[in-house]
Design an enzyme around this catalytic site. Sequence first.
Site, PDB file in Angstrom:
ATOM      1  N   LYS A 172       0.835  -1.217   0.000  1.00  0.00           N
ATOM      2  CA  LYS A 172       0.000   0.000   0.000  1.00  0.00           C
ATOM      3  C   LYS A 172       0.870   1.267   0.000  1.00  0.00           C
ATOM      4  O   LYS A 172       0.580   2.240  -0.706  1.00  0.00           O
ATOM      5  CB  LYS A 172      -0.922  -0.036   1.224  1.00  0.00           C
ATOM      6  CG  LYS A 172      -1.676   1.235   1.522  1.00  0.00           C
ATOM      7  CD  LYS A 172      -2.668   1.604   0.441  1.00  0.00           C
ATOM      8  CE  LYS A 172      -3.426   2.869   0.839  1.00  0.00           C
ATOM      9  NZ  LYS A 172      -4.090   3.486  -0.308  1.00  0.00           N
ATOM     10  N   LYS A 241       1.609  11.578   5.517  1.00  0.00           N
ATOM     11  CA  LYS A 241       1.934  10.457   6.419  1.00  0.00           C
ATOM     12  C   LYS A 241       2.358   9.226   5.618  1.00  0.00           C
ATOM     13  O   LYS A 241       3.349   8.570   5.932  1.00  0.00           O
ATOM     14  CB  LYS A 241       0.698  10.135   7.272  1.00  0.00           C
ATOM     15  CG  LYS A 241       0.767   8.806   8.006  1.00  0.00           C
ATOM     16  CD  LYS A 241      -0.590   8.127   8.175  1.00  0.00           C
ATOM     17  CE  LYS A 241      -1.330   7.859   6.920  1.00  0.00           C
ATOM     18  NZ  LYS A 241      -2.485   7.006   6.956  1.00  0.00           N
TER      19      LYS A 241
HETATM   20  P1  NAD Z   1     -10.870  10.332   7.924  1.00  0.00           P
HETATM   21  O1  NAD Z   1     -10.071  11.291   8.738  1.00  0.00           O
HETATM   22  O2  NAD Z   1     -11.940  10.828   7.011  1.00  0.00           O
HETATM   23  O3  NAD Z   1     -11.544   9.236   8.889  1.00  0.00           O
HETATM   24  C1  NAD Z   1     -10.983   8.773  10.082  1.00  0.00           C
HETATM   25  C2  NAD Z   1     -12.118   8.540  11.062  1.00  0.00           C
HETATM   26  O4  NAD Z   1     -11.567   8.010  12.256  1.00  0.00           O
HETATM   27  C3  NAD Z   1     -12.863   9.830  11.451  1.00  0.00           C
HETATM   28  O5  NAD Z   1     -14.261   9.657  11.295  1.00  0.00           O
HETATM   29  C4  NAD Z   1     -12.481  10.033  12.901  1.00  0.00           C
HETATM   30  O6  NAD Z   1     -13.501  10.658  13.664  1.00  0.00           O
HETATM   31  C5  NAD Z   1     -12.250   8.590  13.327  1.00  0.00           C
HETATM   32  N1  NAD Z   1     -11.453   8.475  14.541  1.00  0.00           N
HETATM   33  C6  NAD Z   1     -10.365   9.213  14.900  1.00  0.00           C
HETATM   34  N2  NAD Z   1      -9.938   8.813  16.114  1.00  0.00           N
HETATM   35  C7  NAD Z   1     -10.762   7.805  16.516  1.00  0.00           C
HETATM   36  C8  NAD Z   1     -10.835   6.997  17.677  1.00  0.00           C
HETATM   37  N3  NAD Z   1      -9.960   7.127  18.683  1.00  0.00           N
HETATM   38  N4  NAD Z   1     -11.827   6.070  17.761  1.00  0.00           N
HETATM   39  C9  NAD Z   1     -12.725   5.920  16.749  1.00  0.00           C
HETATM   40  N5  NAD Z   1     -12.702   6.659  15.619  1.00  0.00           N
HETATM   41  C10 NAD Z   1     -11.730   7.593  15.518  1.00  0.00           C
HETATM   42  O7  NAD Z   1      -9.794   9.468   7.115  1.00  0.00           O
HETATM   43  P2  NAD Z   1     -10.058   8.579   5.812  1.00  0.00           P
HETATM   44  O8  NAD Z   1      -9.764   9.390   4.617  1.00  0.00           O
HETATM   45  O9  NAD Z   1     -11.344   7.845   5.958  1.00  0.00           O
HETATM   46  O10 NAD Z   1      -8.821   7.563   5.946  1.00  0.00           O
HETATM   47  C11 NAD Z   1      -8.815   6.508   6.884  1.00  0.00           C
HETATM   48  C12 NAD Z   1      -7.591   5.648   6.610  1.00  0.00           C
HETATM   49  O11 NAD Z   1      -7.688   5.118   5.284  1.00  0.00           O
HETATM   50  C13 NAD Z   1      -6.269   6.416   6.680  1.00  0.00           C
HETATM   51  O12 NAD Z   1      -5.281   5.594   7.241  1.00  0.00           O
HETATM   52  C14 NAD Z   1      -5.978   6.736   5.229  1.00  0.00           C
HETATM   53  O13 NAD Z   1      -4.584   6.907   5.006  1.00  0.00           O
HETATM   54  C15 NAD Z   1      -6.543   5.530   4.539  1.00  0.00           C
HETATM   55  N6  NAD Z   1      -6.999   5.725   3.156  1.00  0.00           N
HETATM   56  C16 NAD Z   1      -7.685   6.843   2.780  1.00  0.00           C
HETATM   57  C17 NAD Z   1      -8.095   6.985   1.455  1.00  0.00           C
HETATM   58  C18 NAD Z   1      -8.856   8.196   0.974  1.00  0.00           C
HETATM   59  O14 NAD Z   1      -8.956   8.383  -0.255  1.00  0.00           O
HETATM   60  N7  NAD Z   1      -9.444   8.997   1.838  1.00  0.00           N
HETATM   61  C19 NAD Z   1      -7.822   5.985   0.526  1.00  0.00           C
HETATM   62  C20 NAD Z   1      -7.152   4.850   0.945  1.00  0.00           C
HETATM   63  C21 NAD Z   1      -6.748   4.728   2.260  1.00  0.00           C
END
Ligand code: NAD
Length: 305
Positions: A172, A241
């Site tokens: 990834k 990150k």
């Molecule tokens: P985001 O910030 O939209 O979502 C993260 C969620 O986690 C939020 O709703 C937040 O409130 C919640 N959260 C934070 N602390 C928490 C806790 N202690 N307990 C429970 N929930 C908690 O991020 P995202 O874009 O959805 O990305 C999530 C992961 O997926 C990341 O690691 C990111 O790198 C990865 N990712 C993102 C994408 C993208 O296009 N957005 C694509 C592939 C992978």
Amino acid sequence: MSEPTIGFIGLGNMGGPMATRLAAAGYPLVVCDPSARAVAALVERGARSVETAAEVGAQAEIILVSLPTPDVVQEVAFGPEGLIHGGKARILVDLSTTGPKAAVQIAARLAESGITAMDAPVSGGVASAVKGSLALMVSGPRAVYDELQPVLAHLGKLFFCGDKAGLGQTLKLANNLMSAAALAVTSEALAMGVKAGLDPTVMIDVINASSGRNSASVDKFPRAVIPRTFDFGFATGLSYKDARLCVEEAEALGVPMIVGSAVRQMLAVTNATFGPQSDFTCIAKVVEQWAGVQIGNSTEKTSKE
Ligand code: NAD
């Protein structure tokens, strides 16, 4: 046979649509996220909401998490209200991008509580999360992968990357560095062309029929840069990150990453200029500012013009 209860922690840009798909597929869900709005959207679809990861761990054997950083995953797993304290969890599937180092540490610590860790980072962005067409890079014990297949298949296409914890995360990070590199270099190429007098839409059409075609030219520029919405759905802070984790991992393995290091710095500048919550397509705005040109449709001008 009725579907097993699935725990889902982290209902953000990616976790929200993924959990929604599992709810639509008929899985009973128990969900947790500090964002009341994110939780409400799932409760409307029949999910039960709880306040802590420990409560999720008390109600579900299989728990999926989609969280921003490795530290948050560690907190959710092992913190004072972490899921290990629930007593019921058997499998933790980490859909977040946390890097192989954290995946190995998390797997070892979870094993002490009798929980199997599977890393299953996803690629494809929000649109693919909604459609269920993500790529899932899964590593961990093969037997557990086989057990999870019916659940994870609702989220996208599964790729088994090996039994060793962290292999999915390594793949990834490689993918995301390549994606960010494509975004950065496409920004530079488009800025050059526009400054010379080319229409950016013409450039993208030609590039997409030519050998320069890439994920930024096909998707990010037409959707979020040329229309100047900068809302592709992936935060600069998260992309930064990923690039950091990737270059650190490469260094640890003794693999030089000159281009990768430059991409990491481009994201560092974007992060410092537009903030970690900005969309990572803002990398194009950094290049625009340096070049004194604007790529895209709006009549808004950059400071150097
Ligand atoms: P985001 O910030 O939209 O979502 C993260 C969620 O986690 C939020 O709703 C937040 O409130 C919640 N959260 C934070 N602390 C928490 C806790 N202690 N307990 C429970 N929930 C908690 O991020 P995202 O874009 O959805 O990305 C999530 C992961 O997926 C990341 O690691 C990111 O790198 C990865 N990712 C993102 C994408 C993208 O296009 N957005 C694509 C592939 C992978």
